[in-house]
Design a protein around this motif. Structure first.
Motif, PDB file in Angstrom:
ATOM      1  N   ARG A  71     -23.812   2.564  31.536  1.00  0.00           N
ATOM      2  CA  ARG A  71     -24.129   1.515  32.519  1.00  0.00           C
ATOM      3  C   ARG A  71     -25.640   1.306  32.633  1.00  0.00           C
ATOM      4  N   LEU A  72     -26.278   1.134  31.485  1.00  0.00           N
ATOM      5  CA  LEU A  72     -27.704   0.854  31.419  1.00  0.00           C
ATOM      6  C   LEU A  72     -27.915  -0.600  31.015  1.00  0.00           C
ATOM      7  N   THR A  73     -28.784  -1.287  31.708  1.00  0.00           N
ATOM      8  CA  THR A  73     -29.097  -2.664  31.338  1.00  0.00           C
ATOM      9  C   THR A  73     -29.590  -2.702  29.894  1.00  0.00           C
ATOM     10  N   THR A  74     -28.999  -3.600  29.108  1.00  0.00           N
ATOM     11  CA  THR A  74     -29.280  -3.672  27.677  1.00  0.00           C
ATOM     12  C   THR A  74     -29.414  -5.128  27.256  1.00  0.00           C
ATOM     13  N   VAL A  75     -30.472  -5.429  26.515  1.00  0.00           N
ATOM     14  CA  VAL A  75     -30.711  -6.770  25.989  1.00  0.00           C
ATOM     15  C   VAL A  75     -30.446  -6.740  24.486  1.00  0.00           C
ATOM     16  N   VAL A  76     -29.458  -7.508  24.043  1.00  0.00           N
ATOM     17  CA  VAL A  76     -29.114  -7.565  22.624  1.00  0.00           C
ATOM     18  C   VAL A  76     -29.915  -8.693  21.979  1.00  0.00           C
ATOM     19  N   ASP A  77     -30.923  -8.328  21.207  1.00  0.00           N
ATOM     20  CA  ASP A  77     -31.828  -9.303  20.593  1.00  0.00           C
ATOM     21  C   ASP A  77     -31.419  -9.518  19.136  1.00  0.00           C
ATOM     22  N   THR A  78     -30.436 -10.389  18.933  1.00  0.00           N
ATOM     23  CA  THR A  78     -30.039 -10.840  17.599  1.00  0.00           C
ATOM     24  C   THR A  78     -29.963 -12.368  17.661  1.00  0.00           C
ATOM     25  N   LEU A  79     -29.512 -12.989  16.587  1.00  0.00           N
ATOM     26  CA  LEU A  79     -29.296 -14.441  16.647  1.00  0.00           C
ATOM     27  C   LEU A  79     -28.219 -14.785  17.673  1.00  0.00           C
ATOM     28  N   GLY A  80     -27.240 -13.903  17.842  1.00  0.00           N
ATOM     29  CA  GLY A  80     -26.161 -14.166  18.784  1.00  0.00           C
ATOM     30  C   GLY A  80     -25.233 -15.274  18.339  1.00  0.00           C
ATOM     31  N   LEU A  81     -25.194 -15.572  17.053  1.00  0.00           N
ATOM     32  CA  LEU A  81     -24.385 -16.685  16.546  1.00  0.00           C
ATOM     33  C   LEU A  81     -23.025 -16.241  16.016  1.00  0.00           C
ATOM     34  N   ASP A  82     -22.760 -14.919  16.035  1.00  0.00           N
ATOM     35  CA  ASP A  82     -21.503 -14.396  15.529  1.00  0.00           C
ATOM     36  C   ASP A  82     -20.510 -14.307  16.685  1.00  0.00           C
ATOM     37  N   ALA A  83     -19.500 -15.159  16.686  1.00  0.00           N
ATOM     38  CA  ALA A  83     -18.552 -15.228  17.799  1.00  0.00           C
ATOM     39  C   ALA A  83     -17.778 -13.926  17.976  1.00  0.00           C
ATOM     40  N   GLU A  84     -17.420 -13.282  16.876  1.00  0.00           N
ATOM     41  CA  GLU A  84     -16.657 -12.032  16.969  1.00  0.00           C
ATOM     42  C   GLU A  84     -17.484 -10.951  17.663  1.00  0.00           C
ATOM     43  N   ARG A  85     -18.763 -10.847  17.314  1.00  0.00           N
ATOM     44  CA  ARG A  85     -19.626  -9.865  17.982  1.00  0.00           C
ATOM     45  C   ARG A  85     -19.753 -10.186  19.478  1.00  0.00           C
ATOM     46  N   ARG A  86     -19.928 -11.450  19.786  1.00  0.00           N
ATOM     47  CA  ARG A  86     -20.050 -11.815  21.212  1.00  0.00           C
ATOM     48  C   ARG A  86     -18.797 -11.403  21.968  1.00  0.00           C
ATOM     49  N   ARG A  87     -17.611 -11.625  21.384  1.00  0.00           N
ATOM     50  CA  ARG A  87     -16.363 -11.249  22.054  1.00  0.00           C
ATOM     51  C   ARG A  87     -16.299  -9.730  22.268  1.00  0.00           C
ATOM     52  N   ARG A  88     -16.754  -8.972  21.270  1.00  0.00           N
ATOM     53  CA  ARG A  88     -16.753  -7.510  21.417  1.00  0.00           C
ATOM     54  C   ARG A  88     -17.670  -7.068  22.551  1.00  0.00           C
ATOM     55  N   TRP A  89     -18.845  -7.679  22.647  1.00  0.00           N
ATOM     56  CA  TRP A  89     -19.785  -7.284  23.694  1.00  0.00           C
ATOM     57  C   TRP A  89     -19.251  -7.643  25.084  1.00  0.00           C
ATOM     58  N   ILE A  90     -18.632  -8.794  25.205  1.00  0.00           N
ATOM     59  CA  ILE A  90     -18.038  -9.196  26.487  1.00  0.00           C
ATOM     60  C   ILE A  90     -16.947  -8.192  26.878  1.00  0.00           C
ATOM     61  N   ALA A  91     -16.087  -7.823  25.920  1.00  0.00           N
ATOM     62  CA  ALA A  91     -15.007  -6.877  26.207  1.00  0.00           C
ATOM     63  C   ALA A  91     -15.570  -5.501  26.559  1.00  0.00           C
ATOM     64  N   LEU A  92     -16.614  -5.073  25.862  1.00  0.00           N
ATOM     65  CA  LEU A  92     -17.235  -3.783  26.138  1.00  0.00           C
ATOM     66  C   LEU A  92     -17.795  -3.739  27.561  1.00  0.00           C
ATOM     67  N   ALA A  93     -18.507  -4.782  27.932  1.00  0.00           N
ATOM     68  CA  ALA A  93     -19.070  -4.830  29.283  1.00  0.00           C
ATOM     69  C   ALA A  93     -17.964  -4.818  30.328  1.00  0.00           C
ATOM     70  N   ARG A  94     -16.920  -5.588  30.082  1.00  0.00           N
ATOM     71  CA  ARG A  94     -15.807  -5.653  31.033  1.00  0.00           C
ATOM     72  C   ARG A  94     -15.148  -4.283  31.189  1.00  0.00           C
ATOM     73  N   GLU A  95     -14.998  -3.575  30.063  1.00  0.00           N
ATOM     74  CA  GLU A  95     -14.383  -2.255  30.096  1.00  0.00           C
ATOM     75  C   GLU A  95     -15.153  -1.288  30.983  1.00  0.00           C
TER      76      GLU A  95
END
Length: 475
Positions: A71-95
């Motif tokens: 539960r540490l604030t984290t900034v993911v600095d990538t292009l952020g254009l990969d939809a599958e990765r974005r979905r994984r990060w959203i699910a991880l945060a929700r978990e």
């Protein structure tokens, strides 16, 4: 200014040369930023080593997962254009019950190309940038429907704990329509503290009262048992001679620590010597080890509640005229007599504790105020319960406030005070925030029904900015 929750997972999304890394570096400490470029340099020969991209992203996923799990604030600095990765990060945060926020960098294509041409290193091949710009157009439309907690366009940003999420509009309400709120300084530590100078400075800063903890050694939540710790009522008597206007009280006196009639005499004496400024805080007493160390009985909860109820009835009787007999559930006082009588017609009694069925009920029935702790939602609930018992009983709130003029000052005080504790956990525990943050936080407490806040300041440098907070409630 974007106000982001602390902690949160921040996903940057936009084409190359849109300004993502520059934005992240401007608003977040380096250890909070997880960069695909930096990890490419770690896993390969440098940030331009595209052959190391797969390994870099494998590391990135691992680091993000471990930080979010903590539960540490984290900034993911990538292009952020990969939809599958974005979905994984959203699910991880929700978990892990963390908000996941997207920051969209909708920089015009021409500006991205111009920035890229001006680069002396890390220049993106023109055809690759064209693909990214094309992918960004599609990604921009997808972001709002992917399940992010919020999607924001690039703007200056700061993260704040939950306590301050509503502070900005609340501070505006306070500026537009000032509410009244009393402030007490709560002294819970005495190691290295000049209590006379602290009290005089608090009075000059606008505090309405000074409260001290009623313990005989330091409690484990704050320090070590052998840390310097002054006896409460003796300290208040000393402060009566050092101050002129502030009310003086305990927050709160454990009902088991003294013969209750003797406690009444002590409080009355303080009231006489201070010219009518005493406040008597009462509580159930909880610190069993302290009782054991001093050889005092520590009755069961039922007996202590009976003792507390008797004390709440006896003390006003003791401070009144004559010498009536008192027969309570566990107390008998043949002559409830106290002369000289207090200067005040009734010394205010504040009952401390969060118990809704017993403590708040007793406060509503016998006391002038109830003092509670907890976050805003807790305070709102306690206020509702208290009003249900007696709408005339005042509500007060004990809190900690680390205050500085601006974010840079807040960061410096957090670093000075946290020791080996995690920075974010310490900042949340002491409600680290700016003057405006605290003006808003206290406005929300006032709107919840709080009439007085008792504030512990964890650093001497908090006093001057706290005076500015208090001034906002004196208009």
């Amino acid at each position: 200014m974007l106000t982001l929750p602390e902690p949160c997972l921040v996903v940057l999304a936009g084409p190359g040369a849109a300004g993502k890394s520059t934005w992240a570096a401007a608003h977040f400490r380096p250890e909070r930023i997880v960069s695909s470029d930096a990890l490419r340099a770690l896993a390969g020969a440098g940030e331009d080593d595209l052959a190391a991209s797969a390994d870099a992203f494998e590391l990135l996923e691992l680091v993000v997962e471990r930080r979010v799990r903590r539960r540490l604030t984290t900034v993911v600095d990538t292009l952020g254009l990969d939809a599958e990765r974005r979905r994984r990060w959203i699910a991880l945060a929700r978990e892990h019950d963390m908000p996941c926020v997207a920051i969209a960098f909708d920089t015009p294509a021409a500006e991205c190309r111009a920035r890229n041409r001006a680069r002396t290193h890390k220049r993106i091949p023109a055809e690759a940038l064209t693909r990214q710009l094309r992918d960004w157009v599609r990604t921009r439309e997808l972001l709002k429907d992917e399940g992010f907690s919020a999607v924001h366009l690039e703007a200056p940003a700061r993260t704040v704990p939950d306590a301050f999420l509503g502070a900005e509009p609340a501070a505006r309400r306070q500026a537009d329509e000032p509410a009244r709120l009393r402030f007490g300084l709560h002294l819970g530590e005495f190691k290295g503290v000049d209590v006379r100078e602290t009290a005089r400075a608090a009075e000059a800063a606008g505090f309405d009262a000074i409260y001290v903890m009623d313990h005989f050694r330091q409690i484990p939540q704050i320090g070590r048992a052998w840390d310097d710790f002054l006896e409460s009522w003796t300290t208040l008597a000393y402060l009566a001679a050092c101050t002129e206007t502030v009310r003086l009280g305990t927050l709160v006196s454990g009902v088991t620590y003294r013969n209750v009639a003797h406690l009444g005499k002590i409080a009355a004496t303080l009231d006489v010597l201070s010219g009518g400024r005493a406040v008597c805080g009462l509580g159930l007493a909880w610190f069993q080890e302290e009782h054991r160390a001093y050889g005092w009985d520590f009755p069961d909860v039922r007996t202590r509640y009976a003792l507390l109820e008797d004390a709440l009835q006896l003390l006003p009787l003791l401070w009144g005229k004559g010498s009536p007999r008192f027969e309570g559930r566990v107390l008998t006082v043949p002559e409830a007599m106290c002369y000289p009588r207090p200067k005040q017609e009734r010394i205010p009694i504040v009952v401390g504790g969060n118990g809704e069925r017993h403590t708040l009920r007793l406060a509503a029935k016998y006391a002038d105020a109830a003092n509670v702790m907890g976050d805003l939602a807790t305070v709102r609930r306690k206020a509702e319960v208290l009003r249900g018992y007696n709408p005339e009983t005042a509500l007060t709130h004990l809190t900690t406030a680390l205050v500085a003029a601006d974010d840079r000052g807040v960061d410096a005080l957090v670093e000075a005070g946290r020791g080996r504790r995690p920075r974010e956990a310490y900042a949340a525990a002491v409600h680290a925030g700016t003057v405006d943050d605290h003006i808003g936080r206290f406005r929300e407490l006032a709107e919840a029904g709080v009439g007085e806040v008792m504030v512990r300041l964890p650093h001497p440098d908090c006093l001057e900015p706290m005076a500015r907070v208090i001034a906002a409630y004196r208009g």
